[in-house]
Design an enzyme around this catalytic site. Structure first.
Site, PDB file in Angstrom:
ATOM      1  N   CYS A 112       0.833  -1.215   0.000  1.00  0.00           N
ATOM      2  CA  CYS A 112       0.000   0.000   0.000  1.00  0.00           C
ATOM      3  C   CYS A 112       0.863   1.258   0.000  1.00  0.00           C
ATOM      4  CB  CYS A 112      -0.902   0.002   1.234  1.00  0.00           C
ATOM      5  SG  CYS A 112       0.036   0.056   2.774  1.00  0.00           S
ATOM      6  N   CYS A 154      -2.410  -4.539   6.957  1.00  0.00           N
ATOM      7  CA  CYS A 154      -1.696  -3.751   7.974  1.00  0.00           C
ATOM      8  C   CYS A 154      -1.090  -4.699   9.018  1.00  0.00           C
ATOM      9  CB  CYS A 154      -2.633  -2.754   8.653  1.00  0.00           C
ATOM     10  SG  CYS A 154      -3.581  -1.761   7.496  1.00  0.00           S
TER      11      CYS A 154
END
Ligand code: FES
Length: 149
Positions: A50, A119
């Site tokens: 990301c 994440c």
């Protein structure tokens, strides 16, 4: 704090609770182990797909992680993931900490929305890389002097 501000904060929190667990909200708003460790035994900086980056520092005594710190320029869930993974790593042996997976971080956080699961992967991968650095530094301690942090 004004009543309007408190009301607004409650609305934001109520919104967040619909998406995230209490644990995620707690670790995102009050992250543990934030910051660099001076003269760390292990360090890694990893950038996820990301584009966000996480850094983890480790201090090890014999082969137990006694201190861990993290920084990230990522989102709230990457803050929660960094906070959680460093909490999970502290007090464990480096071999056990090396086995901490994305799923372990997700379980400890009480889950993340699917679009944020990466994440937790970034946090687990950064921890693994910091442990790898730790082992490399153990083998070649002189390299520490040349390491950029
Ligand atoms: Fe990139 Fe969370 S969106 S680490």
């Amino acid at each position: 704090m004004s009543a309007e501000f408190e009301e607004l904060q409650e609305l934001v929190l109520a919104d967040a609770r619909r998406i995230y667990s209490e644990t995620v909200i707690d670790h995102a708003m009050n992250p543990r182990n934030v910051g660099a460790l001076q003269d760390a035994d292990g360090f890694a900086r990893v950038t996820g797909p990301c584009g966000d980056t996480m850094e983890i520092w480790l201090r090890v005594k014999v082969d137990t992680i006694v201190e861990a710190g993290f920084m990230t320029d990522g989102c709230g869930t990457s803050i929660a993931s960094g906070s959680m993974v460093t909490e999970m790593a502290k007090g464990t042996t480096i071999s056990k900490a090396h086995m901490i997976s994305r799923q372990d971080v997700l379980n400890a956080l009480g889950g993340l929305p699917q679009e944020s699961e990466h994440c937790a992967l970034l946090a687990a991968n950064t921890l693994k890389a910091a442990i790898k650095d730790c082992l490399a530094m153990k083998e070649h301690p002189w390299q520490k002097a040349y390491r950029r942090q």
